[in-house]
Design an enzyme around this catalytic site. Sequence first.
Site, short mmCIF file in Angstrom:
data_model
loop_
_atom_site.label_atom_id
_atom_site.label_comp_id
_atom_site.label_asym_id
_atom_site.label_seq_id
_atom_site.Cartn_x
_atom_site.Cartn_y
_atom_site.Cartn_z
N GLY A 38 15.83 -20.39 -17.88
CA GLY A 38 14.77 -19.39 -17.95
C GLY A 38 14.05 -19.42 -16.63
CD GLU A 39 12.54 -17.26 -13.15
OE1 GLU A 39 11.87 -17.89 -12.31
OE2 GLU A 39 13.74 -16.99 -12.97
CB SER A 40 11.14 -23.68 -13.70
OG SER A 40 10.90 -23.18 -12.40
CB CYS B 220 19.17 -23.57 -14.96
SG CYS B 220 18.92 -22.44 -13.59
NE ARG C 257 11.84 -22.26 -8.94
CZ ARG C 257 10.87 -21.37 -9.17
NH1 ARG C 257 9.64 -21.66 -8.88
NH2 ARG C 257 11.16 -20.21 -9.70
CB ILE D 45 22.28 -17.73 -13.44
CG1 ILE D 45 23.61 -17.35 -14.08
CG2 ILE D 45 21.34 -16.53 -13.37
CD1 ILE D 45 23.50 -16.81 -15.49
NE ARG D 46 16.36 -15.88 -9.81
CZ ARG D 46 15.46 -15.65 -8.85
NH1 ARG D 46 15.70 -14.73 -7.94
NH2 ARG D 46 14.31 -16.29 -8.83
CG HIS E 80 22.72 -21.48 -17.18
ND1 HIS E 80 21.47 -21.70 -17.71
CD2 HIS E 80 22.51 -20.89 -15.99
CE1 HIS E 80 20.55 -21.26 -16.88
NE2 HIS E 80 21.15 -20.76 -15.82
CD GLU F 200 22.42 -22.89 -21.11
OE1 GLU F 200 22.97 -23.95 -20.75
OE2 GLU F 200 21.52 -22.34 -20.45
#
Lengths: 322, 205
Positions: free
Chosen positions: B55-57, B87, B119, B148-149, B184, B186
Amino acid sequence: MIPLSGDLGNAKGIVRENLGSIETRRGTSTLKRGFAHMLKNGVVMDVTTVEQAQIAEDAGAVAVMVLDKLPADVRKAGGVARTASIRIIEEIMDSVTIPVMAKCRIGHVYEAQVLGATDVDMIDESEVLTPADEFHHIWKWDFTTPFVNGARNLGEALRRIEEGAAMIRTKGEPGTGNVAEAVIHIKNVNSELRRIKSIYDAGDEQDLVSMARELKVSYSLVEETASLGRLPVVNFAAGGISTPADAAYLMTLGCDGIFVGSGIFKSDDAKERAQAVVLATTFWEDPDKVKEAQKMVDERQSMLGLDTKNLELRMQERGSTA
Amino acid sequence: MTGVNIGILAVQGDVAENISATRMAMDELGIEGVVSQVKTPEQISDLDGLVIPGGESTVIGTLSLINGSMKKIKEKIASGMPVLGTCAGMILLSKKAKDRVVGEMEQPLLDYLDIKIERNAFGRQKDSFEADISLEKIGIPKFMGVFIRAPSVVDAGKAVEVLSKVDEKIVAVKQGNIIGTSFHPELTEDLAVHKYFVNLVQKKN
């Protein structure tokens, strides 16, 4: 669980190259749809300046969407609305760590190419801007950058997914501060999803083929969607959301997250409102927490908003027949 | 309650994918227990293991700080609870984070995993990639890594075991019962990483 695969075998957006000694693939469906999955339960905020982007990031926005004018101002200004200044997009990309999205005109393949070359994280092929092609949307499989598209009903959503959209949002009626149209759109999608799911569950292939014709989309995508009972990509709410309670309400209707356009930066309490909308989206299941969020904003500071019945310009109708 | 109690931190991000992967890993291993979304300090205090998803940390950290979850997670980690961070989850577990473009970050972190994070180390979304990687030190053969990013680990302390690298960048680490990955697991069908984690939880329990 939503499957992430779904690549066209010959999608031009997929790039194969080596990173050091390792073979890699970029621009696959897993990476594009997966990116959208990372945004789930988050709020994407429309911004026009670096300062607004930083306020959004500090408030807990999951991404920002860069525009030249907020949708409410697009509506007021009239004329042709185009993609934002590349220089401003780049300045924002250099000043926040969260993903940066930008809008291109519907069907404007080259505005999208420019945004892709700018390295924005996602492109919104958006009805807020003046369409460049009323009859065709962009063939999004050609791009390595993922796209999000608006939809008012299941047919629009599936046609955009078939063109390669990695994420869907409701269209709502942008720049009005009125959530009514977004509510109609998500309810349309939900009720049509229930309909195709019940046909699928009954095993009536003939009826499912009729549905594919009605929705103007391939049978295989209708079948996949019907078996899932939801859109095969992440689905956000957008268009007219202005208060924490608006955001929480749309989450209860099954949206995976929220886009807020003019609602935040056309209000007079942008900073508090940005935080409050994030809180309400995160804790939407808890009315006490949403109340706390709603308490952070002052209704007298909300954008005035418009009655969606008497609009000169209904942005949601743009590109809806294609 | 019988079996293990594993929670997926459900503030923001790909929670459903981690629930599904953890559930399937437990079923395949024949380990009994519960997998649920957790948001509040009360829910977290009952856990035997925690997954912090992608997600977004900045978002997950800020909101976990507001409702007191951050403090509770720290206590639980200190008491030895196994944690898997993918991530954004690995970023949150770290002691220090900077962004490739923006520089040093002052975001809320759990400050436990002795690593410094960069990051968006591989670039923006267009540079997100899939590649075959393996974690041989913990017995996981080749599988598809989805980046992903993605962040990378730029500094790792003595207690940290480096599990995998891509292009000289560290992308998976282990420190005691804490596992962090840049990718990821998952998002793919290969359950090896989640199985390894569930086994850790089972052993600790």
